[in-house]
Structure formats: structure tokens, C-alpha cells
Design a protein around this motif. Structure first.
Motif, PDB file in Angstrom:
ATOM      1  N   ARG A 111       2.903  11.383  -4.168  1.00  0.00           N
ATOM      2  CA  ARG A 111       3.829  11.582  -3.228  1.00  0.00           C
ATOM      3  C   ARG A 111       4.884  11.872  -4.519  1.00  0.00           C
ATOM      4  O   ARG A 111       6.086  12.895  -3.674  1.00  0.00           O
ATOM      5  CB  ARG A 111       4.114  10.612  -2.325  1.00  0.00           C
ATOM      6  N   HIS A 144      -4.780   9.230   1.071  1.00  0.00           N
ATOM      7  CA  HIS A 144      -4.384   8.402   0.078  1.00  0.00           C
ATOM      8  C   HIS A 144      -3.975   9.012  -1.266  1.00  0.00           C
ATOM      9  O   HIS A 144      -3.316   8.719  -2.087  1.00  0.00           O
ATOM     10  CB  HIS A 144      -5.565   7.409  -0.207  1.00  0.00           C
ATOM     11  N   TYR A 197      -0.550  10.466  -0.960  1.00  0.00           N
ATOM     12  CA  TYR A 197       0.425   9.055  -1.071  1.00  0.00           C
ATOM     13  C   TYR A 197       0.762   8.776  -2.363  1.00  0.00           C
ATOM     14  O   TYR A 197       1.685   8.720  -2.932  1.00  0.00           O
ATOM     15  CB  TYR A 197      -0.381   8.085  -0.082  1.00  0.00           C
ATOM     16  N   GLY A 229      -0.316  15.876   2.266  1.00  0.00           N
ATOM     17  CA  GLY A 229      -1.003  14.805   3.096  1.00  0.00           C
ATOM     18  C   GLY A 229      -1.361  15.021   4.408  1.00  0.00           C
ATOM     19  O   GLY A 229      -1.052  14.007   5.318  1.00  0.00           O
TER      20      GLY A 229
END
Length: 245
Positions: free
Chosen positions: A183, A177, A180, A229
Motif C-alpha cells: 500500500r 492482502h 495491503y 485492492g
């Protein structure tokens, strides 16, 4: 000179990671729950001629301690390039799902998951000032749901540490998470298993600490084309590194 903060760095893999990064020209903030233990670690490094290092009192389970460490480092630098969330505990015996106590689960998650979140959130503003900010969350293949549920995995019958494994699986999800949410930035954030290593954490069983630290450092130094990630274990998957969640 690039700067790195390593939590739980007064001994074991954290200490060796600090040593290797110092040898590569980094300035290291050596996080230690006990300031005296951190100062002792700095003395050991200085005896080897490694002086660009400073002990920082940092208890990841204490919000006050994390804030104080952040403020202390922010007085010295406006930029932090690398954060290595290394501090962790194994949950203590009994390790099984049927026997482990509520207190074991609470303490382990507070260190291994919530502690990582505390440190990351409070040091994020300093990391955001770096051109290539990197975060490595030190995890373990024991935290892989896929491997733990696979009877063909070589460690299937003996790597059953319910409290520790559950906390690292949660840390892995946190890593997903966090990567993300960042990102669209220059951040690279990964979960890395250093492997089963000879430290007090394992009763001094396993592989060499120098190799374990080099595995962590590999993903702390990836360039702009590197992964983010992802979950890596060079021990489990030599060469390619990436393993299933």
C-alpha cells in the motif's frame, strides 16, 4: 517501451489481451504452459504485424518453470511494468461441492491461487523497478461471496461452480492482502472479472473476447490516482465496475 507479462496468454482472453496491448505499444512476454503453443500464438500476432512479443514457457504450477521464466525475462530486461495473472482452470466436472474430488480442489487451487502467488513473488523484483507497477489478478464475479449468497443475483441459480468459485474467492483474498502489503508503494493491484466470454473455457458461450480483454486492460493501465485492492466486474456493474467481495 513498457513491458508486460501475461500468464496463460497463448489463447482466449490472455491472447486477446496480449494483442490489444501490443497495439497500444507494449512489449509483451506471452506466457504459455506449452512453449510450442506460445510460439504458435506469437506467429499469429506477427502475421498481423505485431512483433514486439516473445513466447515464454511458463507453467504456473511448477516452481522450476516459474523460476526459469523469471530468469529468462531478467536476462532481457531489468524492469517489468505490468503483470497480468490470467492463467486459470475451471476445475472440471463434477463442479458441485458434494461431488467434486479432492484432486479437483488441489489442482484448481494450485493453478488459480498458489500459481498466482508463485508468479507474483518471483517477478516482484522486476516489477519494483517500474515507476508505475501494476498487477491484475483475473478473477470472476462467481468468486464473490456476496453475490453467490444473494438469491436476487441473476446468476444465483446457475453460477454454482464450487471448486472454481472457491479458488477465485481465495484469489480475491490474496489480492486484498497483496495490495495491503504494498500500500505504501507505487503498486496498483486489483482483481478483475472479464465477464462471461466466448472461449474454450466456457464452451464458446458468452460475450466477445475483445470486450473481456479491454476490461482487464483498463485496470492494468490505471494511473497513480487509480484504485488498489479492489474487485471489479464491468459486466456485473457497468460503469462503476466495483462489486462486493
Amino acid at each position: 517501451m513498457k513491458k508486460v507479462l501475461i500468464t496463460g496468454a497463448n489463447k482466449g482472453i490472455g491472447f486477446e489481451t496480449a494483442r490489444q496491448l501490443l497495439e497500444q505499444g507494449f512489449y509483451v512476454y506471452l506466457g504459455s504452459r506449452s512453449l510450442q503453443n506460445g510460439l504458435d500464438a506469437v506467429k499469429k500476432l506477427a502475421a498481423s504485424g505485431l512483433t514486439h512479443v516473445e513466447a515464454i514457457a511458463l507453467d504456473v504450477t511448477s516452481l522450476r518453470s516459474v523460476k526459469a521464466a523469471r530468469d529468462q525475462i531478467a536476462e532481457k530486461t531489468t524492469v517489468l511494468d505490468i503483470l497480468i495473472n490470467n492463467a486459470g482452470i475451471n476445475g472440471d466436472a463434477p463442479y458441485t461441492a458434494l461431488e467434486a474430488s479432492e484432486d479437483q480442489f488441489l489442482a484448481t487451487f494450485d493453478t488459480n491461487v498458489i500459481g498466482v502467488s508463485r508468479v507474483t513473488q518471483h517477478f516482484l523484483p522486476l516489477l519494483q523497478q517500474s515507476d508505475q507497477p501494476r498487477i491484475v489478478n483475473v478473477s470472476t464475479s462467481v468468486g464473490s461471496l456476496s453475490l453467490q449468497s444473494n438469491p436476487e443475483w441473476p446468476a444465483y441459480d446457475y453460477a454454482k461452480y464450487a471448486v472454481y468459485a472457491a479458488s477465485k474467492a481465495a484469489l480475491n483474498m490474496y489480492t486484498v492482502h497483496l495490495a495491503y502489503e504494498l500500500r505504501d508503494t507505487n503498486f496498483k493491484i486489483n482483481a478483475v472479472c472479464p465477464g462471461y466470454t466466448k472461449t474454450d473455457f466456457t464452451g464458446y458461450n458468452g460475450g466477445e473476447v475483445g470486450l473481456a480483454a479491454s476490461r482487464v486492460i483498463k485496470y492494468a493501465l490505471i494511473d497513480e490516482h487509480g484504485p488498489s485492492g479492489k474487485f471489479f466486474s464491468e459486466e456485473t456493474n457497468p460503469g462503476a465496475g466495483e462489486i462486493p467481495w
